[in-house]
Structure formats: structure tokens, C-alpha cells
Write a protein that holds these residues in place. Structure first.
Motif, short mmCIF file in Angstrom:
data_model
loop_
_atom_site.label_atom_id
_atom_site.label_comp_id
_atom_site.label_asym_id
_atom_site.label_seq_id
_atom_site.Cartn_x
_atom_site.Cartn_y
_atom_site.Cartn_z
N LEU A 86 0.36 36.98 -7.25
CA LEU A 86 1.37 37.83 -7.88
C LEU A 86 2.60 37.93 -6.97
O LEU A 86 3.74 37.85 -7.45
CB LEU A 86 0.80 39.22 -8.15
N GLU A 87 2.38 38.09 -5.69
CA GLU A 87 3.49 38.15 -4.73
C GLU A 87 4.29 36.86 -4.74
O GLU A 87 5.52 36.86 -4.73
CB GLU A 87 2.96 38.45 -3.33
N GLY A 88 3.59 35.74 -4.77
CA GLY A 88 4.26 34.45 -4.82
C GLY A 88 5.08 34.28 -6.08
O GLY A 88 6.21 33.79 -6.05
N TYR B 53 0.19 44.26 -18.05
CA TYR B 53 -0.30 44.01 -16.69
C TYR B 53 0.81 43.36 -15.85
O TYR B 53 1.06 43.77 -14.71
CB TYR B 53 -1.54 43.12 -16.72
N TYR B 54 1.46 42.36 -16.39
CA TYR B 54 2.54 41.70 -15.65
C TYR B 54 3.71 42.65 -15.40
O TYR B 54 4.39 42.55 -14.39
CB TYR B 54 2.99 40.43 -16.37
N GLU B 55 3.92 43.59 -16.31
CA GLU B 55 4.94 44.61 -16.09
C GLU B 55 4.53 45.51 -14.92
O GLU B 55 5.32 45.77 -14.01
CB GLU B 55 5.15 45.44 -17.35
N GLU B 56 3.28 45.97 -14.93
CA GLU B 56 2.77 46.82 -13.84
C GLU B 56 2.82 46.10 -12.50
O GLU B 56 3.05 46.72 -11.46
CB GLU B 56 1.34 47.26 -14.14
N ALA B 57 2.61 44.78 -12.53
CA ALA B 57 2.61 43.98 -11.30
C ALA B 57 4.03 43.66 -10.82
O ALA B 57 4.20 43.04 -9.77
CB ALA B 57 1.83 42.68 -11.54
N GLY B 58 5.03 44.03 -11.59
CA GLY B 58 6.41 43.81 -11.18
C GLY B 58 6.95 42.43 -11.47
O GLY B 58 7.96 42.02 -10.90
#
Length: 176
Positions: free
Chosen positions: A107-109, A66-71
Motif C-alpha cells: 500500500l505504501e509503495g 478500503y482503498y480510500e481508507e488506505a489513502g
């Protein structure tokens, strides 16, 4: 730049609630993570498979993906069979995510903070970029210290109130 959690964003992936989590469901990182100076000296070679990373830091495979997909993380390499391979730098990024998530960062932060940390550690970054990043991270650090102070005060009040309730409950007489 506001790195805090945005509205509507889940505060925790459901699969992160496991045996190493507290009542809040957040997974406590098993390591503090390396400092910037320590990070500059580590070997960037990919050497860990996703399962090894998951076991070491206490995240599920699903969360890491998930963290990979979220960049937030990118495997440093893939084997000829397509398996993700992570470096110590990648592991440290995941530990930073684990520290930021329960603090309410979006996630953006988190992407922004991780990018800023990358600039701080980069020998190729310009002095101007490093100064700008330093200013942002210093502001964030100040905010974190302020939040830590507030939380310490809340913890003290909660401790006192819990003690009071414990005393009240200990003195309970069913007979009236």
C-alpha cells in the motif's frame, strides 16, 4: 525507493475474488488506463457514484472504500446526501491500483507511485521535482520490464510442462 509488498501485508482483499478474477483471485482491470498525455486532457469534474465506478472497473464497493481508507483514492466530492462522487482521474487511479496489486506492491509503495504519477502530470510541479520523479519512475519501469521478461520465460516453461503432463495423462491406460 522499494515499492514492493511488505511482509505480513495481505496480497488480496478477500472480496476482490469474483467472476472477473482468474485462478489467482486477482481482478483483471477491464481497461488499460489512460496515459499521462491522455490524463492531462480529461475533465476533473466528479460525475460517477461509487456503484458506477465499481461496476465499470469490476471492484466491489468494499474494495473501493478500503482503498480510500488506505489513502490510495479520495473521492473528488460528496453529494449533499454524503454520497461519494468520483472523477475520471479517480477512476484511473483505481485502475492503476488494480494493475499494481497483483504485482506485489505494498500500500505504501502504491501511494508513492501514485504520488509520483501525480507530480509527473502536474503543471505546477517544479522541474527539479519532475526530474526526481522521472528518475524513480524510469527505475521502476526498468524493473517492470525485467520482471515481464522473467515472467515470459516462466510462462514458456509452464506451457511446455503443461503440454508434457497433458500428453502423459492422455496416454494413461487404467488397465496398466
Amino acid at each position: 525507493m522499494n515499492h514492493r509488498q511488505g511482509r505480513g501485508e495481505p496480497s488480496l482483499r478477500p472480496d476482490e475474488a469474483n467472476a472477473t478474477s482468474g485462478a489467482s483471485g486477482y481482478v483483471t482491470p477491464p481497461e488499460r488506463g489512460l496515459s499521462g498525455a491522455e490524463m492531462r486532457g480529461i475533465d476533473p469534474a466528479p460525475r460517477y457514484r461509487i456503484g458506477e465506478v465499481a461496476e465499470r472497473i469490476g471492484l466491489s464497493l468494499r474494495s473501493i472504500r478500503y482503498y480510500e481508507e488506505a489513502g490510495l483514492i479520495t473521492p473528488s466530492a460528496r453529494t449533499s446526501g454524503g454520497f461519494r462522487m468520483y472523477s475520471e482521474i479517480d477512476v484511473q487511479r483505481l485502475l492503476a491500483v488494480m494493475q499494481m496489486k497483483p504485482l506485489g506492491f505494498s500500500l505504501e509503495g502504491m501511494r508513492g507511485i501514485l504520488a509520483d504519477l501525480d507530480v509527473m502530470r502536474s503543471a505546477e510541479a517544479s522541474a527539479e521535482d519532475r526530474r526526481a520523479v522521472h528518475t524513480r519512475l524510469a527505475e521502476l519501469n526498468s524493473e517492470m520490464h525485467s520482471r515481464l521478461f522473467d515472467l515470459a520465460q516462466q510462462l514458456e516453461v509452464a506451457t511446455q510442462f503443461t503440454s508434457r503432463l497433458d500428453d502423459e495423462l492422455a496416454g494413461f491406460d487404467d488397465a496398466g
